[in-house]
Design an enzyme around this catalytic site. Structure first.
Site, PDB file in Angstrom:
ATOM      1  N   GLY A  22       0.854  -1.303  -0.095  1.00 47.11           N
ATOM      2  CA  GLY A  22      -0.008   0.023  -0.036  1.00 47.11           C
ATOM      3  C   GLY A  22       0.695   1.307   0.120  1.00 47.11           C
ATOM      4  O   GLY A  22       0.318   2.360   0.346  1.00 47.11           O
ATOM      5  N   SER A  28       1.625   8.079   1.914  1.00 45.04           N
ATOM      6  CA  SER A  28       0.791   6.811   2.392  1.00 45.04           C
ATOM      7  C   SER A  28       0.936   6.348   3.769  1.00 45.04           C
ATOM      8  O   SER A  28       1.904   6.619   4.233  1.00 45.04           O
ATOM      9  CB  SER A  28       1.059   5.651   1.494  1.00 45.04           C
ATOM     10  OG  SER A  28       1.135   6.031  -0.069  1.00 45.04           O
ATOM     11  N   ILE A  29      -0.217   5.992   4.092  1.00 40.96           N
ATOM     12  CA  ILE A  29      -0.251   5.526   5.688  1.00 40.96           C
ATOM     13  C   ILE A  29       0.755   4.444   5.641  1.00 40.96           C
ATOM     14  O   ILE A  29       1.302   4.214   6.724  1.00 40.96           O
ATOM     15  CB  ILE A  29      -2.075   5.050   5.859  1.00 40.96           C
ATOM     16  CG1 ILE A  29      -2.724   6.288   5.857  1.00 40.96           C
ATOM     17  CG2 ILE A  29      -1.967   4.446   7.315  1.00 40.96           C
ATOM     18  CD1 ILE A  29      -4.170   5.928   6.126  1.00 40.96           C
ATOM     19  N   ASP A  73      -0.642  -5.732  -8.033  1.00 35.43           N
ATOM     20  CA  ASP A  73      -2.206  -5.406  -8.342  1.00 35.43           C
ATOM     21  C   ASP A  73      -2.848  -6.339  -8.017  1.00 35.43           C
ATOM     22  O   ASP A  73      -2.828  -7.547  -8.465  1.00 35.43           O
ATOM     23  CB  ASP A  73      -1.942  -4.818  -9.683  1.00 35.43           C
ATOM     24  CG  ASP A  73      -3.291  -4.520 -10.151  1.00 35.43           C
ATOM     25  OD1 ASP A  73      -4.381  -4.715  -9.463  1.00 35.43           O
ATOM     26  OD2 ASP A  73      -3.469  -3.694 -11.060  1.00 35.43           O
ATOM     27  N   VAL A  74      -3.432  -6.269  -7.136  1.00 34.82           N
ATOM     28  CA  VAL A  74      -4.235  -7.504  -6.421  1.00 34.82           C
ATOM     29  C   VAL A  74      -5.678  -7.871  -7.449  1.00 34.82           C
ATOM     30  O   VAL A  74      -5.934  -8.940  -7.135  1.00 34.82           O
ATOM     31  CB  VAL A  74      -5.153  -7.152  -4.985  1.00 34.82           C
ATOM     32  CG1 VAL A  74      -4.036  -6.992  -3.941  1.00 34.82           C
ATOM     33  CG2 VAL A  74      -6.028  -6.042  -4.939  1.00 34.82           C
ATOM     34  N   ILE A 101      -4.531  -0.888   1.370  1.00 31.39           N
ATOM     35  CA  ILE A 101      -5.213  -0.471  -0.059  1.00 31.39           C
ATOM     36  C   ILE A 101      -6.627  -0.356  -0.116  1.00 31.39           C
ATOM     37  O   ILE A 101      -7.537  -1.122   0.686  1.00 31.39           O
ATOM     38  CB  ILE A 101      -4.720  -1.443  -1.169  1.00 31.39           C
ATOM     39  CG1 ILE A 101      -5.363  -2.950  -1.011  1.00 31.39           C
ATOM     40  CG2 ILE A 101      -3.112  -1.464  -0.877  1.00 31.39           C
ATOM     41  CD1 ILE A 101      -5.009  -3.656  -2.165  1.00 31.39           C
ATOM     42  N   TYR A 164     -18.679   9.611   1.309  1.00 33.76           N
ATOM     43  CA  TYR A 164     -17.664   8.162   1.728  1.00 33.76           C
ATOM     44  C   TYR A 164     -18.595   7.066   0.923  1.00 33.76           C
ATOM     45  O   TYR A 164     -17.546   5.900   0.572  1.00 33.76           O
ATOM     46  CB  TYR A 164     -17.524   8.042   3.227  1.00 33.76           C
ATOM     47  CG  TYR A 164     -16.436   7.174   3.354  1.00 33.76           C
ATOM     48  CD1 TYR A 164     -15.265   7.410   3.030  1.00 33.76           C
ATOM     49  CD2 TYR A 164     -16.470   5.924   3.933  1.00 33.76           C
ATOM     50  CE1 TYR A 164     -13.874   6.677   3.203  1.00 33.76           C
ATOM     51  CE2 TYR A 164     -15.121   5.052   4.061  1.00 33.76           C
ATOM     52  CZ  TYR A 164     -14.065   5.280   3.498  1.00 33.76           C
ATOM     53  OH  TYR A 164     -12.931   4.592   3.903  1.00 33.76           O
ATOM     54  N   LYS A 171     -15.538  -0.745   4.048  1.00 32.26           N
ATOM     55  CA  LYS A 171     -15.125  -0.730   5.322  1.00 32.26           C
ATOM     56  C   LYS A 171     -15.775  -1.638   6.312  1.00 32.26           C
ATOM     57  O   LYS A 171     -15.289  -2.126   7.215  1.00 32.26           O
ATOM     58  CB  LYS A 171     -14.747   0.552   5.635  1.00 32.26           C
ATOM     59  CG  LYS A 171     -14.085   1.372   4.770  1.00 32.26           C
ATOM     60  CD  LYS A 171     -12.548   0.560   4.467  1.00 32.26           C
ATOM     61  CE  LYS A 171     -11.590   1.634   3.955  1.00 32.26           C
ATOM     62  NZ  LYS A 171     -10.240   1.119   3.387  1.00 32.26           N
ATOM     63  N   THR A 202      -4.017  12.002   1.380  1.00 35.35           N
ATOM     64  CA  THR A 202      -3.351  11.308   0.739  1.00 35.35           C
ATOM     65  C   THR A 202      -3.650  11.054  -0.648  1.00 35.35           C
ATOM     66  O   THR A 202      -4.934  11.695  -0.797  1.00 35.35           O
ATOM     67  CB  THR A 202      -3.282   9.605   1.260  1.00 35.35           C
ATOM     68  OG1 THR A 202      -4.694   9.455   1.463  1.00 35.35           O
ATOM     69  CG2 THR A 202      -2.824   9.568   2.830  1.00 35.35           C
ATOM     70  N   ALA A 204      -5.090   8.484  -2.062  1.00 35.61           N
ATOM     71  CA  ALA A 204      -6.595   7.787  -2.114  1.00 35.61           C
ATOM     72  C   ALA A 204      -7.652   8.807  -1.686  1.00 35.61           C
ATOM     73  O   ALA A 204      -8.546   8.740  -2.090  1.00 35.61           O
ATOM     74  CB  ALA A 204      -6.455   6.462  -1.080  1.00 35.61           C
TER      75      ALA A 204
HETATM   76  P1  NAD Z   1      -2.648   5.960  -0.648  1.00 33.52           P
HETATM   77  O1  NAD Z   1      -3.271   6.490  -2.165  1.00 33.52           O
HETATM   78  O2  NAD Z   1      -1.217   6.477  -0.271  1.00 33.52           O
HETATM   79  O3  NAD Z   1      -2.701   4.360  -0.581  1.00 33.52           O
HETATM   80  C1  NAD Z   1      -3.615   3.388  -1.350  1.00 33.52           C
HETATM   81  C2  NAD Z   1      -2.987   2.435  -1.833  1.00 33.52           C
HETATM   82  O4  NAD Z   1      -3.729   1.523  -2.376  1.00 33.52           O
HETATM   83  C3  NAD Z   1      -1.757   2.734  -3.155  1.00 33.52           C
HETATM   84  O5  NAD Z   1      -0.716   2.477  -2.636  1.00 33.52           O
HETATM   85  C4  NAD Z   1      -2.237   2.141  -4.168  1.00 33.52           C
HETATM   86  O6  NAD Z   1      -1.365   1.651  -4.906  1.00 33.52           O
HETATM   87  C5  NAD Z   1      -3.223   0.959  -3.607  1.00 33.52           C
HETATM   88  N1  NAD Z   1      -3.969   0.053  -4.643  1.00 33.52           N
HETATM   89  C6  NAD Z   1      -5.126   0.586  -5.104  1.00 33.52           C
HETATM   90  N2  NAD Z   1      -5.558  -0.291  -5.858  1.00 33.52           N
HETATM   91  C7  NAD Z   1      -4.834  -1.441  -5.647  1.00 33.52           C
HETATM   92  C8  NAD Z   1      -4.777  -2.605  -6.386  1.00 33.52           C
HETATM   93  N3  NAD Z   1      -5.588  -2.936  -7.270  1.00 33.52           N
HETATM   94  N4  NAD Z   1      -3.662  -3.651  -6.038  1.00 33.52           N
HETATM   95  C9  NAD Z   1      -2.717  -3.191  -5.043  1.00 33.52           C
HETATM   96  N5  NAD Z   1      -2.727  -1.966  -4.683  1.00 33.52           N
HETATM   97  C10 NAD Z   1      -3.579  -1.154  -4.973  1.00 33.52           C
HETATM   98  O7  NAD Z   1      -3.861   6.643   0.284  1.00 33.52           O
HETATM   99  P2  NAD Z   1      -3.969   6.030   1.943  1.00 33.52           P
HETATM  100  O8  NAD Z   1      -4.817   7.041   2.526  1.00 33.52           O
HETATM  101  O9  NAD Z   1      -2.550   5.989   2.557  1.00 33.52           O
HETATM  102  O10 NAD Z   1      -4.724   4.650   1.732  1.00 33.52           O
HETATM  103  C11 NAD Z   1      -4.230   3.478   2.638  1.00 33.52           C
HETATM  104  C12 NAD Z   1      -5.616   2.855   3.412  1.00 33.52           C
HETATM  105  O11 NAD Z   1      -5.808   3.808   4.347  1.00 33.52           O
HETATM  106  C13 NAD Z   1      -6.967   2.578   2.565  1.00 33.52           C
HETATM  107  O12 NAD Z   1      -7.411   1.395   2.966  1.00 33.52           O
HETATM  108  C14 NAD Z   1      -7.693   3.729   2.764  1.00 33.52           C
HETATM  109  O13 NAD Z   1      -9.173   3.311   2.779  1.00 33.52           O
HETATM  110  C15 NAD Z   1      -7.656   4.051   4.521  1.00 33.52           C
HETATM  111  N6  NAD Z   1      -7.607   5.108   5.126  1.00 33.52           N
HETATM  112  C16 NAD Z   1      -7.344   6.485   4.698  1.00 33.52           C
HETATM  113  C17 NAD Z   1      -7.763   7.461   5.462  1.00 33.52           C
HETATM  114  C18 NAD Z   1      -7.338   8.703   4.921  1.00 33.52           C
HETATM  115  O14 NAD Z   1      -8.034   9.728   5.119  1.00 33.52           O
HETATM  116  N7  NAD Z   1      -6.487   8.745   4.210  1.00 33.52           N
HETATM  117  C19 NAD Z   1      -8.502   7.226   6.627  1.00 33.52           C
HETATM  118  C20 NAD Z   1      -8.821   6.095   6.912  1.00 33.52           C
HETATM  119  C21 NAD Z   1      -8.479   4.889   6.347  1.00 33.52           C
END
Ligand code: NAD
Length: 263
Positions: A22, A28-29, A73-74, A101, A164, A171, A202, A204
């Site tokens: 991810g 990225s988180i 890529d899943v 992800i 959302y 989720k 981020t 996403a």
């Molecule tokens: P990010 O864009 O940095 O990370 C998302 C990741 O998902 C990316 O690395 C991307 O390559 C990956 N991804 C998407 N489709 C994919 C696929 N088909 N195969 C493999 N990887 C794939 O954004 P983020 O905010 O760090 O998101 C990480 C997680 O945290 C997600 O599950 C998101 O829902 C969750 N989240 C985000 C927030 C926020 O506010 N940003 C809050 C709570 C939860």
């Protein structure tokens, strides 16, 4: 009498092997979590989405000293299996899985839940929920000495958060999967966690309309009156991977300054 409340093995991850899925960039988180695992001594494997993403992720993987660096890529048949096969070959075991992800096609994410079509729904659930279930399935036999599985969720799973939409449905399913899988693998010493960070700017998050308003609301309403950073999420997540947290499993851990308790 010396009380060893925190012997070294309880505050470190030295000798532990972790898979990080991810990281897109340094916002990225997953990057925040990976830095924290590494700081505590874990050895890490890192995946990147595709060739376009590789250039952004490679320097970060290098900073983590990740010797296993692979595309994932899943939605590509067999690619998830290839990552776990490599880990089995090189390490023979896994201690930490970080699934961070999510994805939803625009037409599904930007509309009402009631209007979501079958393809958009299935794609959202495939990438954002089923991929975690699959990774947990593949990680289980490698977690020979127990281990910790993490996935990222959000408050929109249990409350209706404007914009959302279908991701909230995904989720909710993800959090339910965490509970069931935690019950299934718990007897093997494997813990499973949903981590629920407050909003973070981020890549996403940029797909969610009016995200800035969500940030403002989080900051003004959270008891801590603070937004969270990826390092805050990393530190709390890494804590749950420590031996000292071995009896914590199956829940949703909110790293949101307390926002989730406020009306
Ligand atoms: P990010 O864009 O940095 O990370 C998302 C990741 O998902 C990316 O690395 C991307 O390559 C990956 N991804 C998407 N489709 C994919 C696929 N088909 N195969 C493999 N990887 C794939 O954004 P983020 O905010 O760090 O998101 C990480 C997680 O945290 C997600 O599950 C998101 O829902 C969750 N989240 C985000 C927030 C926020 O506010 N940003 C809050 C709570 C939860």
């Amino acid at each position: 009498m010396t009380i060893l409340a925190f012997p070294e093995t309880k505050v470190g991850l030295t000798g532990r092997k972790g898979l990080i899925v991810g990281i897109a960039n340094d916002q990225s988180i997953a990057w925040g979590c990976a830095k924290a695992f590494r700081a505590l001594g874990a050895e890490l494997a890192v995946t990147y989405l595709n060739d376009c993403a590789k250039g952004f992720v490679e320097p970060l993987a290098r900073e983590l000293d990740a010797l296993i660096f692979m595309p994932l890529d899943v939605s590509v048949e067999g690619q998830t299996e290839q990552v776990f096969e490599r880990i089995e070959k090189e390490w023979g075991q896994l201690d930490i899985l970080l699934h961070s992800i999510a994805f939803s096609p625009k037409e599904a994410l930007h509309g009402r839940v009631i209007d979501v079509g079958r393809d958009g729904f299935l794609k959202t659930l495939e990438i954002s929920c089923w991929s975690f279930m699959r990774m947990a399935h593949l990680a289980e036999p490698l977690m020979k000495n127990g281990g910790t599985m993490f996935t990222m969720t959000y408050y929109g799973s249990r409350m209706v958060v404007e914009n959302y939409n279908v991701m909230g449905v995904a989720k909710a399913a993800l959090e339910a999967a965490v509970r069931y899988i935690a019950a299934e693998v718990g007897p093997k010493g494997i813990r499973v966690h949903a981590i629920s960070p407050g909003p973070l700017a981020t890549r996403a998050a940029s797909g969610i309309p009016e995200f800035d308003e969500l940030l403002d609301k989080a900051q003004s309403k959270a008891p801590a009156r603070s937004l969270v950073s990826i390092d805050d999420v990393g530190a709390a997540t890494a804590f749950l991977a420590l031996d000292g947290a071995k009896l914590i499993t199956g829940g949703v851990t909110y790293i949101d300054g307390g926002y989730h308790i406020i009306d």
